[in-house]
Scaffold this motif. Structure first.
Motif, PDB file in Angstrom:
ATOM      1  N   ILE A 138     -64.946 -21.897  59.642  1.00  0.00           N
ATOM      2  CA  ILE A 138     -65.751 -21.566  60.793  1.00  0.00           C
ATOM      3  C   ILE A 138     -67.088 -20.590  60.405  1.00  0.00           C
ATOM      4  O   ILE A 138     -68.083 -20.794  60.720  1.00  0.00           O
ATOM      5  CB  ILE A 138     -64.920 -20.879  61.803  1.00  0.00           C
ATOM      6  CG1 ILE A 138     -63.829 -21.913  62.626  1.00  0.00           C
ATOM      7  CG2 ILE A 138     -65.660 -20.043  62.858  1.00  0.00           C
ATOM      8  CD1 ILE A 138     -62.808 -21.403  63.421  1.00  0.00           C
ATOM      9  N   TYR A 184     -69.736 -22.451  58.650  1.00  0.00           N
ATOM     10  CA  TYR A 184     -70.430 -23.322  59.612  1.00  0.00           C
ATOM     11  C   TYR A 184     -71.409 -22.631  60.531  1.00  0.00           C
ATOM     12  O   TYR A 184     -72.520 -22.891  61.073  1.00  0.00           O
ATOM     13  CB  TYR A 184     -69.763 -24.425  60.367  1.00  0.00           C
ATOM     14  CG  TYR A 184     -69.560 -25.321  59.624  1.00  0.00           C
ATOM     15  CD1 TYR A 184     -70.618 -26.748  59.433  1.00  0.00           C
ATOM     16  CD2 TYR A 184     -68.627 -25.780  58.594  1.00  0.00           C
ATOM     17  CE1 TYR A 184     -70.322 -27.788  58.675  1.00  0.00           C
ATOM     18  CE2 TYR A 184     -68.188 -26.951  57.728  1.00  0.00           C
ATOM     19  CZ  TYR A 184     -69.297 -27.781  58.002  1.00  0.00           C
ATOM     20  OH  TYR A 184     -69.132 -29.082  57.157  1.00  0.00           O
ATOM     21  N   VAL A 185     -70.826 -21.498  60.828  1.00  0.00           N
ATOM     22  CA  VAL A 185     -71.556 -20.392  61.751  1.00  0.00           C
ATOM     23  C   VAL A 185     -72.808 -20.016  60.825  1.00  0.00           C
ATOM     24  O   VAL A 185     -73.965 -20.060  61.293  1.00  0.00           O
ATOM     25  CB  VAL A 185     -70.920 -19.224  62.187  1.00  0.00           C
ATOM     26  CG1 VAL A 185     -71.722 -17.912  62.514  1.00  0.00           C
ATOM     27  CG2 VAL A 185     -69.741 -19.633  63.111  1.00  0.00           C
ATOM     28  N   LEU A 197     -68.592 -27.409  63.798  1.00  0.00           N
ATOM     29  CA  LEU A 197     -67.786 -26.238  64.161  1.00  0.00           C
ATOM     30  C   LEU A 197     -67.038 -26.368  65.392  1.00  0.00           C
ATOM     31  O   LEU A 197     -66.035 -25.726  65.462  1.00  0.00           O
ATOM     32  CB  LEU A 197     -69.279 -25.244  64.513  1.00  0.00           C
ATOM     33  CG  LEU A 197     -68.810 -23.895  65.095  1.00  0.00           C
ATOM     34  CD1 LEU A 197     -68.088 -23.147  64.042  1.00  0.00           C
ATOM     35  CD2 LEU A 197     -70.310 -23.076  65.532  1.00  0.00           C
TER      36      LEU A 197
END
Length: 260
Positions: free
Chosen positions: A123, A126-127, A181
């Motif tokens: 996470i 991908y952020v 995400l």
């Protein structure tokens, strides 16, 4: 009943397989999208097109710094080679972790506590990717850009058809990263659900361990023969070929009967 941190079961096996199918589709999409952008298919062209439209800085600042012997400027992440390489790296990592998760889940060693750290890391990656693709550009004070123009604006603002195609490709890469995400956020939700206290789940694990432990089996019966039905007892002695051999040998020993 003690809370088990490591050996916990997933609440829904079907949901896990559904998310892995969705994750496979998303991983293939980001692999294709990010590989096409490597090393610089459209990044510099979109940068130059945005400057011509008055949306952001110009890639000519690099040549300007070289020609005037000035320090190399710190490029915005959205226009740098770093974000392109980073996207390719996390897409390959996603595929590797997906295959590893599938194998571990089939072998019943994909525990929620392990998945918790992996989902958190993915996470965060991908952020970072999404923030980098749509990141700001304040390199030129006269043309500040809080969000990349190909994300904030429609692609038809550019008259060039080639630029429009590159803009759609960049939007597709951004959308694929957002989908990935979302998938990892769902995985995190299933992960947290499995980590919550579940008395029924813990009791089931305790019963399995209670009945399968060597100490329990030794108290009732032999550990090796556990689960095998006992041989039915009969009133006669079992007759085997070895019994016949001993009877024949006994009949050929007369001294045994004399001194018995």
């Amino acid at each position: 009943m003690a809370y088990k941190l490591l050996y916990r079961q997933w609440r829904s096996t079907r949901a896990m397989y559904y998310t892995m199918i969705a994750e496979l589709g998303g991983t293939v999409a980001v692999l294709v999208m990010f590989a096409l952008a490597q090393p610089d298919l459209y990044r510099t062209r979109l940068w130059r097109a945005g400057n011509e439209l008055g949306f952001n800085s110009s890639p000519a600042v690099i040549l300007w710094s070289y020609s005037n012997y000035e320090p190399y400027p710190k490029l915005p992440l959205v226009w740098s080679q770093t974000i392109t390489d980073f996207n390719v790296a996390i897409s390959v990592l996603s595929l590797f972790l997906l295959l590893s998760k599938l194998i571990a889940f089939i072998m019943h060693v994909w525990y929620p506590i392990i998945a918790l750290f992996i989902n958190t890391a993915l996470i965060a990656l991908y952020v970072t990717s999404i923030a980098g693709q749509a990141g700001p550009d304040y390199l030129d004070p006269d043309h500040p850009s809080p969000i990349a123009w190909y994300i904030a604006k429609p692609c038809d603002v550019a008259a060039n058809q080639t630029v429009q195609g590159y803009c759609r490709l960049a939007k597709g890469s951004f959308a694929a990263a957002c989908i990935m995400l979302g998938i990892y956020v769902i995985n995190m939700g299933l992960n947290i659900w499995a980590m919550l206290p579940n008395p029924a789940n813990d009791q089931e694990v305790d019963d399995d361990e209670e009945t399968a432990s060597p100490a329990t089996l030794k108290r009732g019966s032999s550990w090796e023969m556990h689960g095998i039905p006992p041989t039915p007892r009969t009133g006669t002695v079992p007759y085997t070929p070895r019994t016949m051999a001993f009877n024949t040998l006994d009949s050929k020993l007369p001294l045994r009967k004399q001194y018995a």
